[in-house]
Design an enzyme around this catalytic site. Structure first.
Site, PDB file in Angstrom:
ATOM      1  N   GLN A 125       0.758  -1.379   0.068  1.00  0.00           N
ATOM      2  CA  GLN A 125      -0.750  -0.038   0.101  1.00  0.00           C
ATOM      3  C   GLN A 125       0.763   1.290  -0.145  1.00  0.00           C
ATOM      4  OE1 GLN A 125      -2.088   0.927   3.493  1.00  0.00           O
ATOM      5  NE2 GLN A 125      -4.303   0.616   2.708  1.00  0.00           N
ATOM      6  N   GLY A 126       0.620   1.829  -0.986  1.00  0.00           N
ATOM      7  CA  GLY A 126       1.538   3.033  -1.169  1.00  0.00           C
ATOM      8  C   GLY A 126       0.953   4.724  -0.822  1.00  0.00           C
ATOM      9  N   TYR A 127       0.478   4.423   0.201  1.00  0.00           N
ATOM     10  CA  TYR A 127      -0.432   6.051   0.890  1.00  0.00           C
ATOM     11  C   TYR A 127       0.817   6.759   2.038  1.00  0.00           C
ATOM     12  CZ  TYR A 127      -4.802   3.397  -0.252  1.00  0.00           C
ATOM     13  OH  TYR A 127      -5.985   3.083  -0.748  1.00  0.00           O
ATOM     14  N   SER A 128       0.974   5.854   2.725  1.00  0.00           N
ATOM     15  CA  SER A 128       1.860   7.028   3.862  1.00  0.00           C
ATOM     16  C   SER A 128       3.512   7.450   3.471  1.00  0.00           C
ATOM     17  CB  SER A 128       2.198   6.551   5.379  1.00  0.00           C
ATOM     18  OG  SER A 128       0.717   6.034   5.766  1.00  0.00           O
TER      19      SER A 128
ATOM     20  N   GLU B  56      -9.865  -1.806   4.809  1.00  0.00           N
ATOM     21  CA  GLU B  56      -8.888  -2.043   5.310  1.00  0.00           C
ATOM     22  C   GLU B  56      -9.583  -2.683   6.838  1.00  0.00           C
ATOM     23  OE1 GLU B  56      -4.197  -0.506   6.544  1.00  0.00           O
ATOM     24  OE2 GLU B  56      -6.329   0.938   5.850  1.00  0.00           O
TER      25      GLU B  56
ATOM     26  N   SER C 104      -4.505   6.611  12.436  1.00  0.00           N
ATOM     27  CA  SER C 104      -4.620   6.433  13.495  1.00  0.00           C
ATOM     28  C   SER C 104      -5.493   6.532  14.331  1.00  0.00           C
ATOM     29  CB  SER C 104      -3.834   7.466  14.466  1.00  0.00           C
ATOM     30  OG  SER C 104      -4.131   9.202  13.934  1.00  0.00           O
ATOM     31  N   ASN C 105      -6.469   5.443  16.025  1.00  0.00           N
ATOM     32  CA  ASN C 105      -7.086   5.652  15.956  1.00  0.00           C
ATOM     33  C   ASN C 105      -7.718   7.407  16.892  1.00  0.00           C
ATOM     34  OD1 ASN C 105      -7.359   3.264  16.063  1.00  0.00           O
ATOM     35  ND2 ASN C 105      -7.374   2.261  18.492  1.00  0.00           N
ATOM     36  N   GLU C 106      -6.431   8.524  17.130  1.00  0.00           N
ATOM     37  CA  GLU C 106      -7.190  10.012  17.279  1.00  0.00           C
ATOM     38  C   GLU C 106      -7.875  10.337  15.530  1.00  0.00           C
ATOM     39  OE1 GLU C 106      -3.799   8.779  19.468  1.00  0.00           O
ATOM     40  OE2 GLU C 106      -4.240   8.411  17.785  1.00  0.00           O
TER      41      GLU C 106
END
Length: 391
Positions: free
Chosen positions: A131-134, A249, A374-376
């Site tokens: 996965q090329g996201y971040s 996901e 992230s969960n935030e």
């Protein structure tokens, strides 16, 4: 609709859950190699390819896909059973972003040409995805990504970098988000691509993590040329495709698999340390077990919507929060219950001559509330898009 993959040997959803579980359990126990059960790290393709190619040949590689696309088409209860039996028998997870993410994105947004070109490779395991996201400085705030894709005739020229790309050094393809426009909201100028990692201009560098493993990578793209036909969805509308992938996901990240594995590990520690007669420990264990059972219930509802092709809403973020918070709490109870052994790296021998890796669950749990958004960020999504709270 074009059929793909292997015809299913049975109508799985016509079986009772117990009948289906017996068939799956027999297959796993009879054929999965003992030497790669319960691995403490992600295995490389060469270490597990024989098993997953077997699953491909049986038509079991995509239990979550509708049957018309070559999947098993499992109803939610049977999908959960399939995952439970994988976890129970310690079956390693391979690099399955193609099955879990690209497939659903192509069902919804891909052209018939793209489905015909990409789905068979996923089902055969010939094509495996990362996965090329971040990016550096652009993780949970994904819309701030800076990798660019400039149109040049029938191709895009891509420049930029990605980071925390899981097992990029051991797969064949990458799903890639890149900026193709600069007007309007940041999300409006992003496009979604599928790119082969053997394409000239791509460099992959592994990162060694806290456990000493190399599961994550940096990926650098320098004047990489991607054909227009490998863009999924319309130009500047990749955010919609990305959200399809992210919803899928979050269903899978939010599955009960990892917490169930963690709770099993906690039970092993309790047995090794003689804690089952401790009322305080039993109370902690019961609380975690109840949270796991509740997670299974809500997961089943989202899984049913997915299998039936119904839209998955932003409330799916609940699964990711619940599952990852739970596995982190389980990991802390494992370390606490193990006493001094809770700080020992690697496998240790217990009094009954078994070996156990106390920190295995801790290492798996530690990054879980960060990856996949992230969960935030997940809580922000719920507050804004589900509860409509003021910002």
């Amino acid at each position: 609709m074009t059929d793909y993959g292997v015809r299913q040997e049975l109508e799985w959803n016509a079986l009772t859950d117990d009948e289906f579980r017996d068939i799956v359990r027999e297959e796993f126990e009879a054929n999965y190699p003992d030497e790669i059960r319960y691995p403490s790290r992600r295995l490389y393709w060469r270490e597990q390819s024989a098993w997953f190619q077997r699953m491909s040949e049986k038509g079991w590689i995509a239990p979550n896909w509708p049957a018309r696309y070559g999947g098993m088409g499992l109803a939610p209860s049977k999908l959960l059973i399939f995952f439970e039996e994988q976890e129970r028998w310690g079956i390693a997870r391979f690099q399955d972003q193609g099955v879990r993410m690209i497939g659903p994105a192509l069902f919804e947004h891909g052209t018939e040409d793209q489905q015909r070109r990409f789905l068979p490779g996923i089902l055969s395991c010939e094509h495996r995805y990362c996965q090329g996201y971040s990016e550096p400085g652009s993780g949970s705030d994904l819309s701030s990504l800076r990798t660019t894709a400039r149109r040049d005739g029938d191709e895009y020229v891509v420049n930029g970098s990605k980071i925390w790309t899981t097992m990029a050094h051991d797969v064949t393809h990458m799903m890639l988000l890149a900026r193709t426009g600069a007007d309007g909201r940041r999300q409006a100028g992003i496009s979604f691509f599928i790119v082969e990692l053997s394409t000239p201009g791509i460099t992959v560098r592994p990162i060694t993590d806290i456990a000493g493993h190399q599961e994550l990578c940096e990926v650098f793209l320098e004047d990489v040329r991607i054909p227009i036909r490998d863009r999924v969805g319309e130009e500047n509308h990749g955010w919609e495709v990305a959200n399809t992938v992210l919803r899928s996901e979050r269903i899978h990240i939010g599955s009960p698999q990892l917490p169930a594995y963690g709770l099993e590990s906690l039970g092993n520690v309790a047995t090794a340390c003689g804690l089952w007669d401790d009322r305080a420990f039993r109370a902690k264990y019961a609380e975690l077990l109840l949270d796991l059972e509740h997670l299974k219930d809500i997961y089943g509802e989202f899984a049913q919507a997915f299998v039936e092709g119904r839209p998955i809403g932003p409330d799916v973020s609940l699964l990711k929060i619940w599952s990852t918070d739970l596995i982190q709490r389980i990991a802390e109870v494992i370390r606490e219950s193990a006493g001094p052994a809770g700080a020992v790296v690697g496998r240790i021998q217990t009094d009954d001559r078994e070996t156990i890796d106390i920190l295995d669950v801790f290492y798996k749990a530690l990054p879980s509330t960060i990856y996949g958004g992230s969960n935030e960020i997940q809580r922000n999504i719920i507050s804004k898009r589900v509860l409509a709270l003021p910002t």
